[in-house]
Design a protein around this motif. Structure first.
Motif, PDB file in Angstrom:
ATOM      1  N   GLU A  91       0.845  -1.190   0.000  1.00 31.54           N
ATOM      2  CA  GLU A  91       0.000   0.000   0.000  1.00 31.54           C
ATOM      3  C   GLU A  91       0.882   1.242   0.000  1.00 31.54           C
ATOM      4  O   GLU A  91       1.866   1.315   0.730  1.00 31.54           O
ATOM      5  CB  GLU A  91      -0.895   0.009   1.241  1.00 31.54           C
ATOM      6  CG  GLU A  91      -1.845  -1.163   1.281  1.00 31.54           C
ATOM      7  CD  GLU A  91      -2.571  -1.281   2.598  1.00 31.54           C
ATOM      8  OE1 GLU A  91      -3.776  -1.538   2.573  1.00 31.54           O
ATOM      9  OE2 GLU A  91      -1.924  -1.119   3.657  1.00 31.54           O
ATOM     10  N   THR A 101      -3.022   3.914  -3.055  1.00 27.50           N
ATOM     11  CA  THR A 101      -2.823   2.858  -4.048  1.00 27.50           C
ATOM     12  C   THR A 101      -2.545   1.553  -3.315  1.00 27.50           C
ATOM     13  O   THR A 101      -1.760   1.514  -2.383  1.00 27.50           O
ATOM     14  CB  THR A 101      -1.628   3.175  -4.971  1.00 27.50           C
ATOM     15  OG1 THR A 101      -1.843   4.446  -5.576  1.00 27.50           O
ATOM     16  CG2 THR A 101      -1.466   2.133  -6.051  1.00 27.50           C
ATOM     17  N   LEU A 114      -7.043   2.200  -6.761  1.00 24.86           N
ATOM     18  CA  LEU A 114      -6.585   3.583  -6.787  1.00 24.86           C
ATOM     19  C   LEU A 114      -7.664   4.447  -6.168  1.00 24.86           C
ATOM     20  O   LEU A 114      -8.845   4.284  -6.473  1.00 24.86           O
ATOM     21  CB  LEU A 114      -6.345   4.045  -8.233  1.00 24.86           C
ATOM     22  CG  LEU A 114      -5.405   3.193  -9.068  1.00 24.86           C
ATOM     23  CD1 LEU A 114      -5.445   3.632 -10.518  1.00 24.86           C
ATOM     24  CD2 LEU A 114      -4.001   3.275  -8.523  1.00 24.86           C
TER      25      LEU A 114
END
Length: 190
Positions: A91, A101, A114
């Motif tokens: 992450e 993300t 996203l």
């Protein structure tokens, strides 16, 4: 006949110039060989230490829940890697520590998510791409596009609208040909 040139007399050499007789050149080459061999040994030691560190990391991650944090230049966590069971995620965090993300696998499904950092923490990701054994799914908010191969090996394509209801889908019939569904459009007021 010798191919080497004799050293110049000391008086004929420019000041500070080294004499390169065959014997001194041979000594320089031996010194260079020793340095290269030492450099190789140091390189092998570095490779060995790196392999041991990576091995220890893999063993740590395989043993159970594990988490690794990487800090940014500001000292805050910017990357978090975690592994537990059949899930392994990386992450990327914004400056406030919010996940923007996500890449990895979750329960045997490949995953890419996203999101914008200004979204509320409980909001679903802006875009989610997931890949399973049977297909690929792209979700954006409530809309979704699915490309998959069903259990019989036939392709299927589908779309969900922003309301979460089917808009269109198409698949190969078992008897041959295509089946297509399209949601009727609402009447447009003039």
């Amino acid at each position: 006949m010798s191919h080497s040139t004799p050293d110049l007399p000391r008086e004929a050499r420019p000041p500070g110039d080294a004499a390169l007789s065959p014997a001194s050149l041979y000594g320089h080459l031996q010194d260079l060989e020793r340095r290269v061999a030492r450099g190789r040994r140091v390189g092998y030691v570095h490779l060995g230490v790196t392999a041991l560190v990576l091995g220890a990391l893999l063993i740590t991650l395989a043993r159970g829940p594990a988490e690794i944090l990487a800090d940014g230049p500001d000292g805050r966590a910017r990357i978090r890697a975690s592994a537990e069971g059949s899930s392994a995620l990386i992450e990327f965090l914004d400056e406030r520590g919010r996940v923007v993300t996500t890449i990895g696998q979750l329960g045997g499904t490949g995953l890419l998510e996203l999101e914008r950092s200004e979204n509320p923490p409980s909001a679903p990701p802006d875009v989610q791409l997931s890949a399973s054994r049977t297909g690929l799914s792209l979700n954006r908010s409530k809309g979704e596009i699915t490309l998959e191969i069903d259990a019989t090996g036939r392709p299927r394509i589908g779309m969900l609208g922003g309301d979460g209801e089917p808009l269109w889908n198409m698949f190969e019939r078992s008897a041959g040909g295509l089946h297509e569904y399209r949601r009727a459009s609402a009447a447009i007021d003039p």
